[in-house]
Write a protein that holds these residues in place. Structure first.
Motif, PDB file in Angstrom:
ATOM      1  N   GLY A 141      -7.143  14.528   7.319  1.00  0.00           N
ATOM      2  CA  GLY A 141      -8.513  14.780   6.887  1.00  0.00           C
ATOM      3  C   GLY A 141      -9.531  14.222   7.859  1.00  0.00           C
ATOM      4  O   GLY A 141     -10.595  14.810   8.075  1.00  0.00           O
ATOM      5  N   ALA A 142      -9.214  13.073   8.476  1.00  0.00           N
ATOM      6  CA  ALA A 142     -10.125  12.452   9.444  1.00  0.00           C
ATOM      7  C   ALA A 142     -10.327  13.346  10.658  1.00  0.00           C
ATOM      8  O   ALA A 142     -11.410  13.374  11.250  1.00  0.00           O
ATOM      9  N   ALA A 208      -9.657  14.661  -0.621  1.00  0.00           N
ATOM     10  CA  ALA A 208     -10.708  13.699  -0.954  1.00  0.00           C
ATOM     11  C   ALA A 208     -11.632  13.463   0.235  1.00  0.00           C
ATOM     12  O   ALA A 208     -12.861  13.379   0.090  1.00  0.00           O
ATOM     13  N   VAL A 209     -11.050  13.366   1.422  1.00  0.00           N
ATOM     14  CA  VAL A 209     -11.845  13.136   2.625  1.00  0.00           C
ATOM     15  C   VAL A 209     -12.726  14.347   2.929  1.00  0.00           C
ATOM     16  O   VAL A 209     -13.891  14.213   3.318  1.00  0.00           O
ATOM     17  N   LEU A 210     -12.182  15.544   2.768  1.00  0.00           N
ATOM     18  CA  LEU A 210     -12.948  16.752   3.067  1.00  0.00           C
ATOM     19  C   LEU A 210     -14.102  16.939   2.082  1.00  0.00           C
ATOM     20  O   LEU A 210     -15.181  17.406   2.447  1.00  0.00           O
ATOM     21  N   VAL A 211     -13.880  16.583   0.828  1.00  0.00           N
ATOM     22  CA  VAL A 211     -14.919  16.738  -0.197  1.00  0.00           C
ATOM     23  C   VAL A 211     -16.024  15.703  -0.019  1.00  0.00           C
ATOM     24  O   VAL A 211     -17.208  16.004  -0.187  1.00  0.00           O
ATOM     25  N   ALA A 212     -15.645  14.496   0.340  1.00  0.00           N
ATOM     26  CA  ALA A 212     -16.628  13.404   0.450  1.00  0.00           C
ATOM     27  C   ALA A 212     -16.439  12.682   1.785  1.00  0.00           C
ATOM     28  O   ALA A 212     -15.821  11.624   1.846  1.00  0.00           O
ATOM     29  N   ARG A 213     -16.958  13.283   2.866  1.00  0.00           N
ATOM     30  CA  ARG A 213     -16.771  12.725   4.206  1.00  0.00           C
ATOM     31  C   ARG A 213     -17.279  11.280   4.345  1.00  0.00           C
ATOM     32  O   ARG A 213     -16.672  10.479   5.055  1.00  0.00           O
ATOM     33  N   PRO A 214     -18.385  10.888   3.688  1.00  0.00           N
ATOM     34  CA  PRO A 214     -18.860   9.502   3.846  1.00  0.00           C
ATOM     35  C   PRO A 214     -17.849   8.440   3.424  1.00  0.00           C
ATOM     36  O   PRO A 214     -17.958   7.288   3.846  1.00  0.00           O
ATOM     37  N   ILE A 215     -16.882   8.817   2.589  1.00  0.00           N
ATOM     38  CA  ILE A 215     -15.916   7.803   2.143  1.00  0.00           C
ATOM     39  C   ILE A 215     -14.775   7.625   3.144  1.00  0.00           C
ATOM     40  O   ILE A 215     -13.901   6.793   2.926  1.00  0.00           O
ATOM     41  N   LEU A 216     -14.777   8.384   4.243  1.00  0.00           N
ATOM     42  CA  LEU A 216     -13.647   8.377   5.157  1.00  0.00           C
ATOM     43  C   LEU A 216     -13.259   6.989   5.641  1.00  0.00           C
ATOM     44  O   LEU A 216     -12.090   6.607   5.561  1.00  0.00           O
ATOM     45  N   PRO A 217     -14.206   6.174   6.173  1.00  0.00           N
ATOM     46  CA  PRO A 217     -13.771   4.845   6.630  1.00  0.00           C
ATOM     47  C   PRO A 217     -13.201   3.995   5.502  1.00  0.00           C
ATOM     48  O   PRO A 217     -12.258   3.227   5.706  1.00  0.00           O
ATOM     49  N   TYR A 218     -13.747   4.154   4.311  1.00  0.00           N
ATOM     50  CA  TYR A 218     -13.222   3.425   3.161  1.00  0.00           C
ATOM     51  C   TYR A 218     -11.829   3.939   2.795  1.00  0.00           C
ATOM     52  O   TYR A 218     -10.939   3.150   2.448  1.00  0.00           O
ATOM     53  N   ALA A 219     -11.646   5.266   2.878  1.00  0.00           N
ATOM     54  CA  ALA A 219     -10.357   5.858   2.538  1.00  0.00           C
ATOM     55  C   ALA A 219      -9.270   5.434   3.525  1.00  0.00           C
ATOM     56  O   ALA A 219      -8.136   5.137   3.135  1.00  0.00           O
ATOM     57  N   LEU A 220      -9.607   5.417   4.807  1.00  0.00           N
ATOM     58  CA  LEU A 220      -8.648   4.975   5.813  1.00  0.00           C
ATOM     59  C   LEU A 220      -8.223   3.525   5.557  1.00  0.00           C
ATOM     60  O   LEU A 220      -7.039   3.187   5.568  1.00  0.00           O
ATOM     61  N   ALA A 221      -9.221   2.672   5.315  1.00  0.00           N
ATOM     62  CA  ALA A 221      -8.930   1.257   5.076  1.00  0.00           C
ATOM     63  C   ALA A 221      -8.205   1.060   3.747  1.00  0.00           C
ATOM     64  O   ALA A 221      -7.348   0.176   3.617  1.00  0.00           O
ATOM     65  N   PHE A 222      -8.534   1.876   2.751  1.00  0.00           N
ATOM     66  CA  PHE A 222      -7.864   1.808   1.451  1.00  0.00           C
ATOM     67  C   PHE A 222      -6.370   2.056   1.618  1.00  0.00           C
ATOM     68  O   PHE A 222      -5.536   1.317   1.066  1.00  0.00           O
ATOM     69  N   ALA A 223      -6.020   3.102   2.383  1.00  0.00           N
ATOM     70  CA  ALA A 223      -4.609   3.404   2.618  1.00  0.00           C
ATOM     71  C   ALA A 223      -3.925   2.255   3.345  1.00  0.00           C
ATOM     72  O   ALA A 223      -2.775   1.904   3.045  1.00  0.00           O
ATOM     73  N   ALA A 224      -4.638   1.641   4.306  1.00  0.00           N
ATOM     74  CA  ALA A 224      -4.076   0.505   5.036  1.00  0.00           C
ATOM     75  C   ALA A 224      -3.833  -0.679   4.104  1.00  0.00           C
ATOM     76  O   ALA A 224      -2.779  -1.322   4.153  1.00  0.00           O
ATOM     77  N   GLY A 225      -4.799  -0.979   3.249  1.00  0.00           N
ATOM     78  CA  GLY A 225      -4.638  -2.097   2.322  1.00  0.00           C
ATOM     79  C   GLY A 225      -3.496  -1.881   1.349  1.00  0.00           C
ATOM     80  O   GLY A 225      -2.735  -2.811   1.042  1.00  0.00           O
ATOM     81  N   ALA A 226      -3.355  -0.649   0.874  1.00  0.00           N
ATOM     82  CA  ALA A 226      -2.258  -0.344  -0.047  1.00  0.00           C
ATOM     83  C   ALA A 226      -0.913  -0.514   0.643  1.00  0.00           C
ATOM     84  O   ALA A 226       0.041  -1.048   0.049  1.00  0.00           O
ATOM     85  N   MET A 227      -0.810  -0.087   1.900  1.00  0.00           N
ATOM     86  CA  MET A 227       0.463  -0.209   2.611  1.00  0.00           C
ATOM     87  C   MET A 227       0.787  -1.672   2.913  1.00  0.00           C
ATOM     88  O   MET A 227       1.942  -2.092   2.779  1.00  0.00           O
ATOM     89  N   ILE A 228      -0.215  -2.446   3.321  1.00  0.00           N
ATOM     90  CA  ILE A 228       0.038  -3.866   3.595  1.00  0.00           C
ATOM     91  C   ILE A 228       0.451  -4.593   2.318  1.00  0.00           C
ATOM     92  O   ILE A 228       1.304  -5.495   2.342  1.00  0.00           O
ATOM     93  N   PHE A 229      -0.126  -4.206   1.190  1.00  0.00           N
ATOM     94  CA  PHE A 229       0.279  -4.803  -0.083  1.00  0.00           C
ATOM     95  C   PHE A 229       1.761  -4.560  -0.332  1.00  0.00           C
ATOM     96  O   PHE A 229       2.502  -5.468  -0.726  1.00  0.00           O
ATOM     97  N   VAL A 230       2.198  -3.335  -0.110  1.00  0.00           N
ATOM     98  CA  VAL A 230       3.608  -2.995  -0.313  1.00  0.00           C
ATOM     99  C   VAL A 230       4.500  -3.816   0.611  1.00  0.00           C
ATOM    100  O   VAL A 230       5.543  -4.335   0.200  1.00  0.00           O
ATOM    101  N   VAL A 231       4.079  -3.962   1.870  1.00  0.00           N
ATOM    102  CA  VAL A 231       4.875  -4.725   2.839  1.00  0.00           C
ATOM    103  C   VAL A 231       4.992  -6.182   2.410  1.00  0.00           C
ATOM    104  O   VAL A 231       6.092  -6.762   2.395  1.00  0.00           O
ATOM    105  N   ALA A 232       3.845  -6.789   2.064  1.00  0.00           N
ATOM    106  CA  ALA A 232       3.836  -8.215   1.732  1.00  0.00           C
ATOM    107  C   ALA A 232       4.465  -8.508   0.376  1.00  0.00           C
ATOM    108  O   ALA A 232       5.133  -9.533   0.187  1.00  0.00           O
TER     109      ALA A 232
END
Length: 267
Positions: A141-142, A208-232
């Motif tokens: 989407g980015a 979600a990114v295509l519908v609401a482009r302003p949330i893109l940086p938040y969406a990218l970081a959200f996915a990163a935070g979710a993955m790091i949570f799983v790792v830790a």
């Protein structure tokens, strides 16, 4: 590749996450070859999966999120920090609510249920796979949103990395079931089932990114935070639980290196 580049980002995300699902199924298919995998090997593979997710979280998600926020109305670090923490909070809430059982545990987590052990094991890996699917979808989407640092090749690299680390996750579900006496086909079925959520999550992330482009940086970081949570929370503790600390650590280092090389070389 030329045909793929012309597809819509939602279709690209679907194809990318179908690949990651296929890799989960491929790992699960290991039960047709053997009833047992040495704990050292499996712990090393889980460590490898964790290393891939750590590298992907930065190179493919957080760095582009910070870059996109530069020059905006808020400090460049703010969307990345907010999105990253929200990703962790979201996974924590799901972790507390969704009944699931980790490979090394005897007591399930989440809301009390009478569900069978096999269902709880599948749900534990499904919980891992959801943020991975979101990450791949958001990455495609980015590209469509015009983020300068986002490329189709980079999104493909992320899908490749996630797919590679899904192999041991599929094996981590199916092999314990096979060892407990389940037929090979049933062990395989439940193992691959844990990856079914990724195509749905990928399409959701891209849309979600295509519908609401302003949330893109938040969406990218959200996915990163979710993955790091799983790792830790899960992958690294689970890989270390059997006492194979060195093998698990080597796996983390190797997984991080492989994902970094993929992202930098292709992205």
């Amino acid at each position: 590749m030329a045909v793929f580049m012309q597809l819509s980002p939602i279709v690209q995300a679907l194809i990318g996450t179908l690949f990651t699902w296929f890799m989960t199924a491929l790992g699960s298919a290991g039960v047709f070859l053997s009833k047992e995998v040495k704990p050292k090997v499996l712990d090393g593979m889980l460590g490898f999966a964790g290393g891939v997710m750590i590298a992907a979280s930065y190179w493919s998600l957080l760095a582009p999120a910070i870059e996109m926020a530069e020059g905006g109305s808020v400090p460049a670090w703010l969307p990345a920090a907010v999105g990253f923490l929200l990703g962790g909070v979201f996974l924590r809430l799901v972790d507390r609510l969704l009944p699931h059982l980790h490979r090394a545990d005897t007591q399930p987590e989440g809301i009390k249920t009478t569900w069978q052990r096999v269902t709880l094991l599948v749900l534990a890996i499904t919980l891992h796979n959801f943020p991975e699917g979101i990450a791949v979808g958001v990455a495609f989407g980015a590209v469509a949103a015009g983020l300068p640092s986002a490329t189709v090749a980079g999104a493909i690299a992320l899908a490749l990395g996630i797919g590679i680390q899904n192999f041991p996750e599929g094996l981590a579900v199916s092999m314990p079931l096979r060892r407990e006496g389940y037929p090979a086909w049933k062990s395989f079925w439940y193992g691959q089932l844990s990856g079914v959520v990724e195509p749905f999550a990928g399409v959701l992330g891209a849309a979600a990114v295509l519908v609401a482009r302003p949330i893109l940086p938040y969406a990218l970081a959200f996915a990163a935070g979710a993955m790091i949570f799983v790792v830790a929370e899960d992958l690294i503790p689970e890989s270390q639980n059997g006492g194979n600390t060195h093998q698990a650590t080597y796996g983390v280092m190797l997984g991080f290196t492989v994902m970094m090389v993929l992202d930098v070389a292709l992205g």
